[in-house]
Design a protein around this motif. Structure first.
Motif, PDB file in Angstrom:
ATOM      1  N   ARG A 102       0.839  -1.195   0.000  1.00 37.82           N
ATOM      2  CA  ARG A 102       0.000   0.000   0.000  1.00 37.82           C
ATOM      3  C   ARG A 102       0.875   1.246   0.000  1.00 37.82           C
ATOM      4  N   GLN A 103       2.147   1.065   0.326  1.00 38.53           N
ATOM      5  CA  GLN A 103       3.127   2.137   0.200  1.00 38.53           C
ATOM      6  C   GLN A 103       3.698   2.098  -1.221  1.00 38.53           C
ATOM      7  N   SER A 104       4.036   3.258  -1.756  1.00 40.74           N
ATOM      8  CA  SER A 104       4.558   3.315  -3.126  1.00 40.74           C
ATOM      9  C   SER A 104       6.077   3.267  -3.170  1.00 40.74           C
ATOM     10  N   LYS A 105       6.708   3.123  -2.030  1.00 45.22           N
ATOM     11  CA  LYS A 105       8.167   3.157  -1.972  1.00 45.22           C
ATOM     12  C   LYS A 105       8.774   1.858  -2.508  1.00 45.22           C
ATOM     13  N   PRO A 106      10.037   1.925  -2.947  1.00 43.57           N
ATOM     14  CA  PRO A 106      10.714   0.708  -3.403  1.00 43.57           C
ATOM     15  C   PRO A 106      10.775  -0.343  -2.306  1.00 43.57           C
ATOM     16  N   ILE A 107      10.717  -1.604  -2.719  1.00 48.86           N
ATOM     17  CA  ILE A 107      10.755  -2.731  -1.800  1.00 48.86           C
ATOM     18  C   ILE A 107      12.015  -3.548  -2.069  1.00 48.86           C
ATOM     19  N   LEU A 108      12.820  -3.765  -1.042  1.00 51.26           N
ATOM     20  CA  LEU A 108      13.968  -4.664  -1.134  1.00 51.26           C
ATOM     21  C   LEU A 108      13.529  -5.992  -0.533  1.00 51.26           C
ATOM     22  N   LEU A 109      13.327  -6.989  -1.388  1.00 54.70           N
ATOM     23  CA  LEU A 109      12.769  -8.274  -0.977  1.00 54.70           C
ATOM     24  C   LEU A 109      13.876  -9.298  -0.817  1.00 54.70           C
ATOM     25  N   LYS A 110      14.112  -9.723   0.430  1.00 53.34           N
ATOM     26  CA  LYS A 110      15.144 -10.714   0.693  1.00 53.34           C
ATOM     27  C   LYS A 110      14.604 -12.132   0.506  1.00 53.34           C
ATOM     28  N   ARG A 111      15.450 -12.993  -0.032  1.00 54.43           N
ATOM     29  CA  ARG A 111      15.078 -14.397  -0.205  1.00 54.43           C
ATOM     30  C   ARG A 111      15.065 -15.101   1.140  1.00 54.43           C
ATOM     31  N   GLY A 112      14.048 -15.911   1.368  1.00 49.70           N
ATOM     32  CA  GLY A 112      13.984 -16.697   2.590  1.00 49.70           C
ATOM     33  C   GLY A 112      15.127 -17.692   2.658  1.00 49.70           C
ATOM     34  N   MET A 113      15.561 -18.014   3.869  1.00 49.84           N
ATOM     35  CA  MET A 113      16.742 -18.869   4.025  1.00 49.84           C
ATOM     36  C   MET A 113      16.527 -20.296   3.527  1.00 49.84           C
ATOM     37  N   SER A 114      15.263 -20.710   3.357  1.00 50.29           N
ATOM     38  CA  SER A 114      14.978 -22.050   2.829  1.00 50.29           C
ATOM     39  C   SER A 114      14.096 -21.995   1.585  1.00 50.29           C
ATOM     40  N   ALA A 115      14.011 -20.828   0.969  1.00 48.00           N
ATOM     41  CA  ALA A 115      13.110 -20.648  -0.172  1.00 48.00           C
ATOM     42  C   ALA A 115      13.754 -21.064  -1.487  1.00 48.00           C
ATOM     43  N   THR A 116      12.979 -21.723  -2.324  1.00 48.83           N
ATOM     44  CA  THR A 116      13.431 -21.997  -3.686  1.00 48.83           C
ATOM     45  C   THR A 116      13.369 -20.705  -4.493  1.00 48.83           C
ATOM     46  N   ILE A 117      14.001 -20.719  -5.649  1.00 48.95           N
ATOM     47  CA  ILE A 117      13.943 -19.546  -6.515  1.00 48.95           C
ATOM     48  C   ILE A 117      12.499 -19.294  -6.952  1.00 48.95           C
ATOM     49  N   TYR A 118      11.762 -20.368  -7.226  1.00 51.47           N
ATOM     50  CA  TYR A 118      10.355 -20.222  -7.610  1.00 51.47           C
ATOM     51  C   TYR A 118       9.575 -19.510  -6.505  1.00 51.47           C
ATOM     52  N   PHE A 165      10.701 -17.575  -4.192  1.00 49.73           N
ATOM     53  CA  PHE A 165      11.210 -16.208  -4.096  1.00 49.73           C
ATOM     54  C   PHE A 165      10.526 -15.308  -5.127  1.00 49.73           C
ATOM     55  N   LEU A 166      10.450 -15.780  -6.358  1.00 49.18           N
ATOM     56  CA  LEU A 166       9.827 -14.983  -7.413  1.00 49.18           C
ATOM     57  C   LEU A 166       8.313 -14.865  -7.222  1.00 49.18           C
ATOM     58  N   GLN A 167       7.696 -15.871  -6.632  1.00 49.29           N
ATOM     59  CA  GLN A 167       6.263 -15.772  -6.343  1.00 49.29           C
ATOM     60  C   GLN A 167       5.991 -14.723  -5.264  1.00 49.29           C
ATOM     61  N   ALA A 168       6.907 -14.601  -4.313  1.00 51.24           N
ATOM     62  CA  ALA A 168       6.780 -13.540  -3.304  1.00 51.24           C
ATOM     63  C   ALA A 168       6.825 -12.174  -3.974  1.00 51.24           C
ATOM     64  N   ALA A 169       7.689 -12.031  -4.969  1.00 47.01           N
ATOM     65  CA  ALA A 169       7.742 -10.775  -5.722  1.00 47.01           C
ATOM     66  C   ALA A 169       6.426 -10.521  -6.445  1.00 47.01           C
ATOM     67  N   ARG A 170       5.776 -11.588  -6.908  1.00 48.01           N
ATOM     68  CA  ARG A 170       4.497 -11.437  -7.605  1.00 48.01           C
ATOM     69  C   ARG A 170       3.407 -10.928  -6.672  1.00 48.01           C
ATOM     70  N   TYR A 171       3.478 -11.302  -5.384  1.00 49.62           N
ATOM     71  CA  TYR A 171       2.525 -10.751  -4.415  1.00 49.62           C
ATOM     72  C   TYR A 171       2.622  -9.232  -4.391  1.00 49.62           C
ATOM     73  N   ILE A 172       3.852  -8.734  -4.466  1.00 52.06           N
ATOM     74  CA  ILE A 172       4.055  -7.286  -4.465  1.00 52.06           C
ATOM     75  C   ILE A 172       3.585  -6.677  -5.780  1.00 52.06           C
ATOM     76  N   GLU A 173       3.915  -7.331  -6.882  1.00 52.24           N
ATOM     77  CA  GLU A 173       3.492  -6.857  -8.209  1.00 52.24           C
ATOM     78  C   GLU A 173       1.977  -6.713  -8.299  1.00 52.24           C
ATOM     79  N   LYS A 174       1.268  -7.719  -7.807  1.00 46.45           N
ATOM     80  CA  LYS A 174      -0.183  -7.748  -7.961  1.00 46.45           C
ATOM     81  C   LYS A 174      -0.871  -6.632  -7.189  1.00 46.45           C
TER      82      LYS A 174
END
Length: 236
Positions: A109-125, A127-136
């Motif tokens: 809901r904020q328009s500021k840039p987001i620095l999204l860190k990868r979870g310590m046990s997250a697959t690349i898939y 990780f990218l799906q988490a970015a999609r939550y932000i995109e949507k």
């Protein structure tokens, strides 16, 4: 995309005015434009230093403003998003919250840039799906941050997979920042991992720097001293 190397540097946690001010003065003198520092610290041990809260945010903002820098700091709790947004230019999502979809939606809901860190046990898939939550939610100003994943190797704090950098650069439109400090866990390994990340195609680095690492209240083993960071910057 970024047109030049981006360096985000500073202490794991803001401890006091002199610590963060001297760090900002030093970093700005080397051309670093983004000051990092934690005000709310997600610690594994609840008895460890948890950060200064809003006072830390104020000190971070004041130091950055004095030396013409931007601020990146972590948001841990959805109740603190608006507060942190008053002081920060870039909102960091820590590895623990990468999987937290409702938190990501609220953050956007904020328009500021987001620095999204990868979870310590997250697959690349994942990780990218988490970015999609932000995109949507309409915010496409996303910076991915690779910080290593947990494996059977314990000589370093986490395992920094250089192959993931190549994959993320190929499969995502977003700039990629690498955090060699958390991946290494030991300051002696940070320079080599930082240079390896850039050679693999990373757009920038997130590095822990402290005026007196041995006295740091958070992650002292992986923080670079001013002298060590200056040497690294000359080689990057």
């Amino acid at each position: 995309m970024m047109s030049e190397l981006t360096i985000m540097a500073g202490p794991c946690a803001v401890e006091n005015r002199e610590q963060i001010r001297s760090t900002a003065e030093f970093l700005s003198g080397l051309g670093v434009k983004i000051l990092r520092g934690g005000a709310f610290k997600p610690r594994t041990n609840p008895d460890d230093f948890q950060g200064l809260g809003e006072e830390g945010l104020k000190l971070l903002r004041a130091a950055a403003d004095e030396f013409g820098m931007q601020v990146v700091t972590e948001v841990m709790d959805p109740r603190e998003i608006e507060l942190v947004s008053q002081y920060a230019d870039i909102l960091q999502v820590g590895s623990r919250n990468m999987h937290n979809g409702p938190f990501l939606k609220e953050l956007c809901r904020q328009s500021k840039p987001i620095l999204l860190k990868r979870g310590m046990s997250a697959t690349i898939y994942e990780f990218l799906q988490a970015a999609r939550y932000i995109e949507k939610e309409g915010n496409k100003n996303i910076w991915l941050c690779e910080r290593g994943v947990r494996t059977f190797m314990d000589e370093t704090r986490f395992t920094l997979n250089l192959g993931s950098i190549a994959v993320l650069k190929a499969d995502s439109p977003y700039p990629l920042i690498v955090d060699p400090s958390h991946a290494a866990g030991k300051s002696a390994y940070v320079p080599a991992m930082a240079k390896g990340a850039l050679a693999a195609g990373a757009d920038g680095l997130l590095i822990e720097v402290h005026p007196k690492p041995t006295e740091a209240l958070c992650d002292k083993e992986q923080a670079l001293s001013f002298e060590e960071f200056s040497t690294l910057m000359k080689s990057l």
